[in-house]
Write an enzyme that holds these catalytic residues in place. Structure first.
Site, short mmCIF file in Angstrom:
data_model
loop_
_atom_site.label_atom_id
_atom_site.label_comp_id
_atom_site.label_asym_id
_atom_site.label_seq_id
_atom_site.Cartn_x
_atom_site.Cartn_y
_atom_site.Cartn_z
N ARG A 170 5.65 -9.44 9.78
CA ARG A 170 4.48 -9.37 8.90
C ARG A 170 3.34 -8.55 9.49
O ARG A 170 2.16 -8.89 9.33
CB ARG A 170 3.97 -10.77 8.55
CG ARG A 170 4.93 -11.62 7.74
CD ARG A 170 4.76 -11.38 6.25
NE ARG A 170 5.76 -12.11 5.50
CZ ARG A 170 5.57 -13.32 4.98
NH1 ARG A 170 4.40 -13.90 5.10
NH2 ARG A 170 6.52 -13.91 4.31
C1 LIG Z 1 2.62 -16.04 -5.21
C2 LIG Z 1 2.67 -15.22 -3.95
C3 LIG Z 1 3.87 -15.09 -3.27
C4 LIG Z 1 3.95 -14.30 -2.12
N1 LIG Z 1 5.14 -14.19 -1.47
C5 LIG Z 1 5.23 -13.41 -0.37
C6 LIG Z 1 6.47 -13.28 0.33
O1 LIG Z 1 7.49 -13.87 -0.04
N2 LIG Z 1 6.50 -12.47 1.41
C7 LIG Z 1 5.40 -11.79 1.85
O2 LIG Z 1 5.50 -11.03 2.84
N3 LIG Z 1 4.21 -11.91 1.21
C8 LIG Z 1 4.09 -12.70 0.12
N4 LIG Z 1 2.89 -12.82 -0.52
C9 LIG Z 1 1.72 -12.08 -0.03
C10 LIG Z 1 1.52 -10.74 -0.77
O3 LIG Z 1 2.22 -10.70 -1.97
C11 LIG Z 1 1.95 -9.56 0.09
O4 LIG Z 1 1.21 -9.55 1.28
C12 LIG Z 1 1.79 -8.22 -0.64
O5 LIG Z 1 2.57 -7.27 0.03
C13 LIG Z 1 0.34 -7.75 -0.74
O6 LIG Z 1 0.30 -6.57 -1.56
P1 LIG Z 1 -1.01 -6.22 -2.42
O7 LIG Z 1 -0.81 -4.91 -3.07
O8 LIG Z 1 -1.34 -7.35 -3.34
O9 LIG Z 1 -2.08 -6.09 -1.28
P2 LIG Z 1 -3.62 -6.56 -1.32
O10 LIG Z 1 -3.66 -8.05 -1.44
O11 LIG Z 1 -4.37 -5.76 -2.30
O12 LIG Z 1 -4.04 -6.14 0.14
C14 LIG Z 1 -3.52 -6.80 1.27
C15 LIG Z 1 -3.89 -6.00 2.52
O13 LIG Z 1 -3.22 -4.72 2.48
C16 LIG Z 1 -4.17 -3.66 2.53
N5 LIG Z 1 -3.65 -2.58 1.67
C17 LIG Z 1 -3.22 -2.69 0.38
N6 LIG Z 1 -2.77 -1.50 -0.04
C18 LIG Z 1 -2.94 -0.63 0.98
C19 LIG Z 1 -2.66 0.77 1.17
N7 LIG Z 1 -2.11 1.51 0.21
N8 LIG Z 1 -2.98 1.33 2.35
C20 LIG Z 1 -3.54 0.60 3.34
N9 LIG Z 1 -3.81 -0.71 3.23
C21 LIG Z 1 -3.49 -1.32 2.06
C22 LIG Z 1 -5.47 -4.27 2.03
O14 LIG Z 1 -6.58 -3.55 2.55
C23 LIG Z 1 -5.38 -5.67 2.58
O15 LIG Z 1 -5.77 -5.69 3.94
C24 LIG Z 1 2.79 -13.62 -1.65
C25 LIG Z 1 1.58 -13.76 -2.34
C26 LIG Z 1 1.52 -14.55 -3.48
C27 LIG Z 1 0.21 -14.67 -4.21
#
Ligand SMILES: Cc1cc2nc3c(=O)[nH]c(=O)nc-3n(C[C@H](O)[C@H](O)[C@H](O)COP(=O)(O)OP(=O)(O)OC[C@H]3O[C@@H](n4cnc5c(N)ncnc54)[C@H](O)[C@@H]3O)c2cc1C
EC number: 1.3.1.98
Length: 334
Positions: free
Chosen positions: A212
Site C-alpha cells: 500500500r
Molecule cells: C468502500 C471502499 C473500499 C475500499 N477498498 C479498498 C481495497 O480493497 N484495497 C485498497 O487498496 N483500497 C481500498 N479502498 C481505498 C481506496 O479506494 C483506494 O485507496 C483508491 O485507490 C483511492 O483512489 P482515489 O482515486 O479515490 O484517490 P483519492 O481518495 O482521491 O486520493 C487518495 C490519495 O491519492 C492521491 N492521488 C490521487 N490521484 C492521484 C494522481 N493522479 N497523482 C498523484 N496522487 C494522486 C491523493 O492526493 C491522495 O493522497 C477502499 C475505499 C472505500 C471507500
C-alpha cells in the site's frame, strides 16, 4: 447483455454515480473565481491560469465521506499542460498542492485545505486504450473501468482489483491491493509530472511499490501502462464477476459515506485485529466502525472530520495497547 454483465454495469454505475453526483455538485456550487478574488486570497495566478482557479471550494461533496472544509484554491485542469503549469506555479510560490482522484481515500479536516487542490475529474485524463497486451490508462479513469476494459479485451492481470473504488492514479500512488495482490505488480511504466511541471516516465522497478505504498509521493500520476497476459475471455469474465460480487457483499451496503481507514498489517487483516480487541462497531459522535467489517469507517448524518480523527486515534491506541501492533493509516488526512 447477459444478466451477469448487467449486474456489473449497475455496480460500476454505483461508483460512477457517486462521482457524477460529486462532479455535478462541484460545478454547480462554485462559479469560476476571477483573478481578483484569488489575489485577495494572497495568490496572484498568471492571467492564462487564473480562469481555471476557484477559491474556497467545498471539498466535502467531492470525497466519499462527504465531510470537511473547503480548498483555498481549486482547479479542474482540462489537459496535462494546464496541470503542469498550475502545479509548477503553485510549488514555486511555496503553496501546498494535493491531487484529488475519486476522493475514496481522503478525509478533509473541518478547516479545509490551505493550498491548491487539482482535481482529476476532467474527461481528457481518463482515457483507456488497449495496445497489444498492454492497457494504457489515463490517471483519472476509474480503476473498475480499467479492469472491465482489460477483461473485455481478454487480458488478465487486473481482474482481482475489481470493485476497489477510485481512479487509476489514486490506485497506483497508494498501490491499491485486494486479496493479497496489488496493482503495482501489473504496472509496466508510469508517466508522471514532477513539481517543475516536467513530464517523465518511471519504470515499475523505480516506482518503489510496497505494501500500500510507492515512492511516487510529490509526483502527479498522469498515465499508467499495464503489462497484461492474454487469457480466455469467458473464464476471465466469470472470475471478475465472482470477485466483484464477493467484494460488494463484504461492504456495509446501506451506507455510502464510508472509508477504509487502515492498512492490513502483515499476516493479519485490520478487520480481524479490530474484532479481536473488541472495537468492532465502536462509535464516536456520529462516526462509527462497521460491526461486521470494522475496517470500514461510516460517517452518519451529523458526522464531523474531528470525530473521524478521534475515532481513528482511539482505535490505534487501543490496538497498540492490547496487541502491540501499530496500525498504519490507509486514509489520507488533509
Ligand atoms: C468502500 C471502499 C473500499 C475500499 N477498498 C479498498 C481495497 O480493497 N484495497 C485498497 O487498496 N483500497 C481500498 N479502498 C481505498 C481506496 O479506494 C483506494 O485507496 C483508491 O485507490 C483511492 O483512489 P482515489 O482515486 O479515490 O484517490 P483519492 O481518495 O482521491 O486520493 C487518495 C490519495 O491519492 C492521491 N492521488 C490521487 N490521484 C492521484 C494522481 N493522479 N497523482 C498523484 N496522487 C494522486 C491523493 O492526493 C491522495 O493522497 C477502499 C475505499 C472505500 C471507500
Amino acid at each position: 447483455m447477459t444478466a451477469g454483465s448487467h449486474s456489473l454495469v449497475s455496480m460500476v454505475w454505483n461508483d460512477e454515480y457517486l462521482n457524477d453526483r460529486v462532479g455535478a455538485t462541484a460545478t454547480s456550487h462554485s462559479p469560476p473565481t476571477d483573478a481578483m478574488e484569488a489575489e485577495a486570497k494572497g495568490m496572484n495566478f498568471p492571467d492564462e491560469l487564473s480562469h481555471l482557479v476557484r477559491t474556497d471550494e467545498p471539498l466535502g461533496p467531492l470525497v466519499w465521506l462527504g465531510i470537511g472544509g473547503p480548498a483555498r484554491f481549486f482547479a479542474e485542469p482540462l489537459d496535462w499542460d494546464q496541470f503542469a503549469q498550475l502545479y509548477s506555479f503553485a510549488v514555486a510560490e511555496g503553496m501546498a498542492v494535493r491531487v484529488l482522484g475519486s476522493g475514496s481515500n481522503v478525509l478533509v479536516r473541518e478547516a479545509g485545505f490551505d493550498g491548491l487542490v487539482l482535481s482529476m475529474a476532467a474527461a481528457p485524463t481518463s482515457e483507456l486504450r488497449i495496445d497489444g497486451n498492454r492497457l494504457v490508462a489515463g490517471a483519472g479513469a476509474k480503476l473498475s473501468n480499467a479492469v472491465i476494459k482489460s477483461v473485455g479485451a481478454g487480458l488478465a492481470g487486473l481482474e482481482h482489483l475489481i470493485g476497489i473504488p477510485g481512479t487509476v492514479g489514486g490506485g497506483v500512488i497508494g498501490n491499491a491491493s485486494a486479496g493479497g495482490r496489488d496493482l503495482g505488480s501489473a504496472v509496466a511504466e508510469i508517466s508522471v509530472l514532477d513539481s517543475t511541471g516536467t513530464r517523465r516516465s518511471i519504470s515499475q522497478e523505480d516506482a518503489g511499490f510496497g505494501h500500500r505504498k510507492t515512492s511516487l509521493v510529490g509526483q502527479i500520476v498522469c498515465e499508467v501502462t499495464f503489462q497484461l497476459e492474454p487469457s480466455d475471455i469467458t473464464a476471465l469474465n466469470k472470475r471478475m464477476q465472482k470477485l466483484w460480487i464477493s467484494r460488494n457483499s463484504q461492504r456495509p451496503s446501506q451506507h455510502s459515506r464510508i472509508a477504509m481507514p487502515f492498512v492490513d498489517p502483515d499476516g493479519i487483516s485490520a478487520d480481524e485485529l479490530i474484532q479481536n480487541v473488541g472495537l468492532a462497531g465502536i462509535r464516536e459522535g456520529d462516526v462509527s466502525l462497521d460491526s461486521r467489517q470494522p475496517n470500514y469507517l461510516i460517517a452518519h448524518e451529523g458526522a464531523t472530520s474531528e470525530q473521524c480523527v478521534r475515532l481513528i486515534d482511539r482505535i490505534r491506541e487501543q490496538v497498540h495497547l492490547q496487541t502491540g501492533v501499530d496500525l498504519q493509516l490507509n486514509l489520507q488526512i488533509w
